[in-house]
Scaffold this motif. Structure first.
Motif, mmCIF file in Angstrom:
data_model
loop_
_atom_site.group_PDB
_atom_site.id
_atom_site.type_symbol
_atom_site.label_atom_id
_atom_site.label_comp_id
_atom_site.label_asym_id
_atom_site.label_seq_id
_atom_site.Cartn_x
_atom_site.Cartn_y
_atom_site.Cartn_z
ATOM 1 N N VAL A 132 0.836 -1.211 0.000
ATOM 2 C CA VAL A 132 0.000 0.000 0.000
ATOM 3 C C VAL A 132 0.865 1.254 0.000
ATOM 4 N N GLU A 133 1.921 1.247 0.815
ATOM 5 C CA GLU A 133 2.781 2.424 0.903
ATOM 6 C C GLU A 133 3.579 2.651 -0.376
ATOM 7 N N ASN A 134 3.970 1.588 -1.045
ATOM 8 C CA ASN A 134 4.855 1.723 -2.198
ATOM 9 C C ASN A 134 4.133 1.729 -3.536
ATOM 10 N N LEU A 135 2.966 1.088 -3.603
ATOM 11 C CA LEU A 135 2.235 1.038 -4.867
ATOM 12 C C LEU A 135 0.941 1.843 -4.838
ATOM 13 N N GLY A 136 0.597 2.395 -3.664
ATOM 14 C CA GLY A 136 -0.519 3.332 -3.598
ATOM 15 C C GLY A 136 -1.904 2.733 -3.623
ATOM 16 N N PHE A 137 -2.039 1.430 -3.328
ATOM 17 C CA PHE A 137 -3.379 0.840 -3.305
ATOM 18 C C PHE A 137 -4.226 1.486 -2.208
ATOM 19 N N LYS A 138 -5.497 1.686 -2.506
ATOM 20 C CA LYS A 138 -6.430 2.335 -1.585
ATOM 21 C C LYS A 138 -7.259 1.317 -0.815
ATOM 22 N N TYR A 139 -7.657 0.255 -1.499
ATOM 23 C CA TYR A 139 -8.505 -0.776 -0.896
ATOM 24 C C TYR A 139 -7.740 -2.096 -0.799
ATOM 25 N N ALA A 140 -8.130 -2.893 0.215
ATOM 26 C CA ALA A 140 -7.636 -4.264 0.329
ATOM 27 C C ALA A 140 -8.849 -5.182 0.359
ATOM 28 N N ARG A 141 -8.858 -6.143 -0.547
ATOM 29 C CA ARG A 141 -10.033 -7.009 -0.688
ATOM 30 C C ARG A 141 -9.842 -8.289 0.113
ATOM 31 N N LEU A 142 -10.846 -8.578 0.953
ATOM 32 C CA LEU A 142 -10.858 -9.771 1.807
ATOM 33 C C LEU A 142 -12.147 -10.531 1.563
ATOM 34 N N TRP A 143 -12.116 -11.834 1.854
ATOM 35 C CA TRP A 143 -13.319 -12.648 1.732
ATOM 36 C C TRP A 143 -13.406 -13.609 2.912
ATOM 37 N N ASN A 144 -14.471 -14.410 2.912
ATOM 38 C CA ASN A 144 -14.733 -15.371 3.997
ATOM 39 C C ASN A 144 -14.728 -14.678 5.361
ATOM 40 N N VAL A 145 -15.548 -13.620 5.440
ATOM 41 C CA VAL A 145 -15.707 -12.914 6.724
ATOM 42 C C VAL A 145 -16.291 -13.856 7.759
ATOM 43 N N PHE A 146 -17.208 -14.718 7.324
ATOM 44 C CA PHE A 146 -17.874 -15.638 8.252
ATOM 45 C C PHE A 146 -17.235 -17.029 8.198
ATOM 46 N N SER A 147 -15.925 -17.075 8.257
ATOM 47 C CA SER A 147 -15.256 -18.375 8.268
ATOM 48 C C SER A 147 -15.211 -18.929 9.691
ATOM 49 N N LYS A 148 -14.983 -20.210 9.784
ATOM 50 C CA LYS A 148 -14.895 -20.846 11.096
ATOM 51 C C LYS A 148 -13.755 -20.258 11.920
ATOM 52 N N LYS A 149 -12.652 -19.875 11.250
ATOM 53 C CA LYS A 149 -11.482 -19.362 11.964
ATOM 54 C C LYS A 149 -11.735 -17.982 12.563
ATOM 55 N N MET A 150 -12.705 -17.232 12.009
ATOM 56 C CA MET A 150 -13.020 -15.915 12.578
ATOM 57 C C MET A 150 -13.921 -16.031 13.799
ATOM 58 N N MET A 151 -14.611 -17.179 13.982
ATOM 59 C CA MET A 151 -15.358 -17.511 15.199
ATOM 60 C C MET A 151 -16.420 -16.466 15.570
ATOM 61 N N ILE A 152 -17.084 -15.921 14.535
ATOM 62 C CA ILE A 152 -18.152 -14.957 14.815
ATOM 63 C C ILE A 152 -19.397 -15.673 15.313
ATOM 64 N N THR A 153 -19.728 -16.789 14.642
ATOM 65 C CA THR A 153 -20.937 -17.535 14.972
ATOM 66 C C THR A 153 -20.767 -18.980 14.552
ATOM 67 N N ASP A 154 -21.682 -19.811 15.021
ATOM 68 C CA ASP A 154 -21.644 -21.210 14.598
ATOM 69 C C ASP A 154 -22.584 -21.490 13.447
ATOM 70 N N GLY A 155 -23.365 -20.467 13.007
ATOM 71 C CA GLY A 155 -24.266 -20.638 11.876
ATOM 72 C C GLY A 155 -25.613 -21.213 12.266
ATOM 73 N N ILE A 156 -25.780 -21.491 13.526
ATOM 74 C CA ILE A 156 -27.049 -22.079 13.980
ATOM 75 C C ILE A 156 -27.807 -21.089 14.859
ATOM 76 N N HIS A 157 -27.105 -20.604 15.892
ATOM 77 C CA HIS A 157 -27.732 -19.712 16.852
ATOM 78 C C HIS A 157 -27.701 -18.273 16.351
ATOM 79 N N ILE A 158 -28.657 -17.502 16.796
ATOM 80 C CA ILE A 158 -28.772 -16.094 16.437
ATOM 81 C C ILE A 158 -28.426 -15.252 17.661
ATOM 82 N N GLY A 159 -27.581 -14.231 17.449
ATOM 83 C CA GLY A 159 -27.178 -13.357 18.544
ATOM 84 C C GLY A 159 -25.885 -13.821 19.206
#
Length: 674
Positions: free
Chosen positions: A337-364
């Motif tokens: 970013v510092e050397n090539l001037g990129f503005k955005y960084a693209r990421l995916w799999n926000v809801f992956s198991k490794k991020m541990m946000i939820t188990d996909g079953i329960h809500i909240g």
């Protein structure tokens, strides 16, 4: 030997037979045609066309040249070398037959230039030829000059002594050269030195001195108009009578007669040389590479420049969100970013198991600890997130159809409600944490992995458009200025499905801010429901694909932007072309074709760490990154750096070039060969 420059070059044809001998000059041999047998000390080498060898001053050597062989010989005097290199002993290890360490390409090219000047482009003066002889010497000194320690480890005593003797002779033969003075400097008796010299050269010291003086005088007679008395004095003879007597004994004629006869011989020899040069012109292979006419001429109107948008330095693909928790990838992202001037960084799999946000079953009760770590890092470094909220596997491929590893790392949402609640909570969390002004800069995408048919949630009536509608409305309610788009279609595959997606978006009033595609130079072939990739051989495949996409949006009356979410020359993460200049040239060539028919091109990808596996134990392993794991900038990195350096105003572009300018009328021209 030119007595003034200490250099000489000549082209000769065999048959030459030189017995083992010593000489004060350093001689460089280049074989133009045929082959020669060269002997250095006790070793024999067979040299063929384009081979090079150096016969060092004061080292025993010999040479046999075949009758039909043609060679170029360059000589440097001992004194000349000592003055240029500032060393008494200049020894070179230059033997293209025996040496497998050094590159001889530059040396051969200089010799071709020398031969070229002899054969094709004789000039009025010797200035250019002398310049090439200095260039050749510079190449020898820079690449083939031996260290001082060589003498004590590889040279025998006889060779070392002979070099010392030749040094003395070269410096003193025209003056007061004496055996006793040399013997004293070598800590030897005059008789011992005399016997040693006679054994090595076959002649006594005084006789050799006379030979040197006569050789000098002979050249003076032929190539100058100096009178005989001056020549005798300049050559080191004590008086004219001694010179006349010695000269007659050696050549069988007086100096005056020799001057008359030999000048006639020189004219005959020049005719023979002209015949030889004619033959060389006919056999070819003598022309230096840079003399071959090549290139293109471009005319451009430098007053017609227009401002253009650099579409390539906006977004860099990084990987699954969890990978940005690694310090190595964080460092690489900041570096890029510092050397090539990129503005955005693209990421995916926000809801992956490794991020541990939820188990996909329960809500909240969602856990945003790891998400916050990643996004805090990005925001603190002023890197804007480009989040693909869809699901895809963690995978790396070796070839189009060979997978190295494959892991479905995403949480399996058991219901539409569970996924929608998780998305809504996530969007409201980031807006609350970073504020609407910040998150309004972000880009949200809902990619659909059509190849693996990975869906956002389990539902018998699953429809991608429902998931997109929910993401779109949720983001627009929380951060209206944020961009939302999709479907990350495979360019060239199922254009009908993208068209249907756009029609549905219009019907439900969720027209995306951008329509996203992935673009690789492959033909996508669908057979029995399975997608296969075949490398495209069409030179304008990417350009034509983007034109089709633009035409699609025009037909559907959609004014959305076009984003290429993922783009590279290869889908493989084990393709050594990813580490090569080929990829760099591909990047520049393709960007030159595409920048006026797309709104953003997201480069694939930042770091080789993303596809790290047990087989990536080398410095470069064919990964897709702009940087290797050791932070070595690949040619692709430099290609983007060159593109960033282009001027503000676009003037012209073609198959191999881009011309731009700045406000100050400085011109930046980027050339490439693809």
């Amino acid at each position: 030997m030119d007595i003034y420059t200490g250099m000489e070059s000549r082209i000769t044809r065999g048959e030459i037979q030189e017995k083992l001998h010593y000489q004060p000059e350093t001689e460089v041999i280049f074989v133009i045609k045929g082959h020669i047998e060269a002997t250095v000390s006790d070793k024999v080498y067979i040299l063929n066309k384009n081979d090079v060898i150096v016969f060092n001053s004061g080292l025993l050597h010999g040479m046999n040249v075949d009758r039909d062989a043609i060679i170029c010989v360059v000589c440097y005097s001992y004194n000349m070398l000592s003055d240029i290199v500032h060393k008494d002993d200049c020894l070179f290890y230059c033997n293209s037959v025996a040496d497998d360490i050094h590159s001889y390409r530059n040396l051969r090219e200089i010799f071709r230039e020398i031969v070229y000047q002899h054969v094709v482009l004789p000039h009025k003066t010797q200035c250019l030829l002398h310049g090439l002889l200095y260039k050749l010497l510079d190449c020898l000194v820079e690449n083939f000059l031996l260290e001082e320690s060589w003498d004590s480890t590889k040279a025998n005593d006889a060779d070392a002594r002979m070099r010392q003797i030749f040094k003395y002779i070269e410096q003193n033969f025209r003056y007061n050269a004496s055996l006793s003075g040399l013997a004293e400097s070598m800590y030897m008796s005059a008789s011992t030195l005399s016997r040693f010299f006679k054994k090595q050269t076959g002649v006594y010291f005084a006789e050799y001195i006379n030979q040197m003086r006569l050789k000098y005088a002979f050249r003076e007679l032929l190539y100058t108009d100096n009178n005989i008395t001056r020549i005798a004095s300049d050559s080191g003879f004590s008086n004219l009578s001694v010179f006349n007597r010695t000269f007659r004994e050696h050549y069988g004629m007086s100096p005056t007669d020799c001057r008359k006869i030999k000048k006639t011989d020189i004219q005959k020899k020049e005719k023979e040389e002209q015949q030889l040069l004619k033959e060389l012109r006919e056999i070819g292979g003598i022309y230096p590479e840079k003399q071959i006419p090549s290139g293109i001429t471009v005319e451009a109107d430098v007053t017609a420049g227009e401002i253009y948008d650099k579409k390539w330095n906006k977004t860099i693909n990084v990987g699954s969100m969890n990978t940005l928790m690694l310090a190595n990838i964080q460092y690489h992202l900041v570096y890029i970013v510092e050397n090539l001037g990129f503005k955005y960084a693209r990421l995916w799999n926000v809801f992956s198991k490794k991020m541990m946000i939820t188990d996909g079953i329960h809500i909240g009760n969602y856990n945003y600890d790891k998400v916050d770590m990643v996004l805090d890092f990005m925001v603190s470094h002023k890197i804007i997130p480009f989040l693909d909220m869809g699901a895809r596997p963690d995978t790396a491929v070796r070839t189009e159809n060979i997978v190295l590893y494959f892991e479905d790392e995403n949480v399996q949402f058991k219901s539409r409600e569970a996924w929608e609640e998780t998305v809504s909570a996530f969007i409201h969390h980031i807006v609350q944490r970073y504020g609407e002004p910040e998150t309004s800069k972000w880009i949200f995408e809902l990619g659909y992995d059509i190849v693996h048919d990975i869906r956002c949630y389990e539902d018998e009536d699953y429809n991608y458009i429902n998931a997109f509608q929910h993401l779109y409305k949720t983001v627009k309610e929380a951060a209206p200025a944020a961009q939302v788009g999709g479907p990350m279609g495979i360019a060239g595959l199922k254009s009908g499905s993208v068209a249907e997606f756009l029609r549905q978006c219009k019907d439900i009033q969720c027209v995306p801010d951008f329509v996203s595609f992935i673009l690789f130079p492959y033909r996508n072939v669908e057979k029995n429901g399975e997608v296969k990739y075949l490398r495209s051989t069409e030179p304008k495949m990417e350009k034509e694909t983007l034109e089709e996409i633009n035409a699609l949006l025009l037909r559907e009356d959609i004014e959305s932007k076009i984003y290429i979410s993922e783009w590279n020359s290869s889908i493989s993460s084990r393709n050594y072309l990813n580490d090569s200049c080929f990829r760099a040239a591909y990047i520049v060539r393709t960007l030159t074709q595409l920048w006026d028919c797309v709104d953003m091109i997201c480069v694939w990808m930042a770091s080789d760490w993303v596809s790290n596996y047990f087989d990536t134990n080398g410095i470069a392993n064919g990964g897709n990154g702009l940087l290797t794991k050791d932070t070595i900038c690949k040619p692709a990195y430099h290609a983007l750096s060159f593109m960033n350096s282009l001027g503000k105003y676009f003037i012209s572009k073609g198959n191999n070039y881009i011309i731009t300018s700045t406000d100050k009328k400085s011109y930046y021209i980027l050339c490439f060969n693809y």
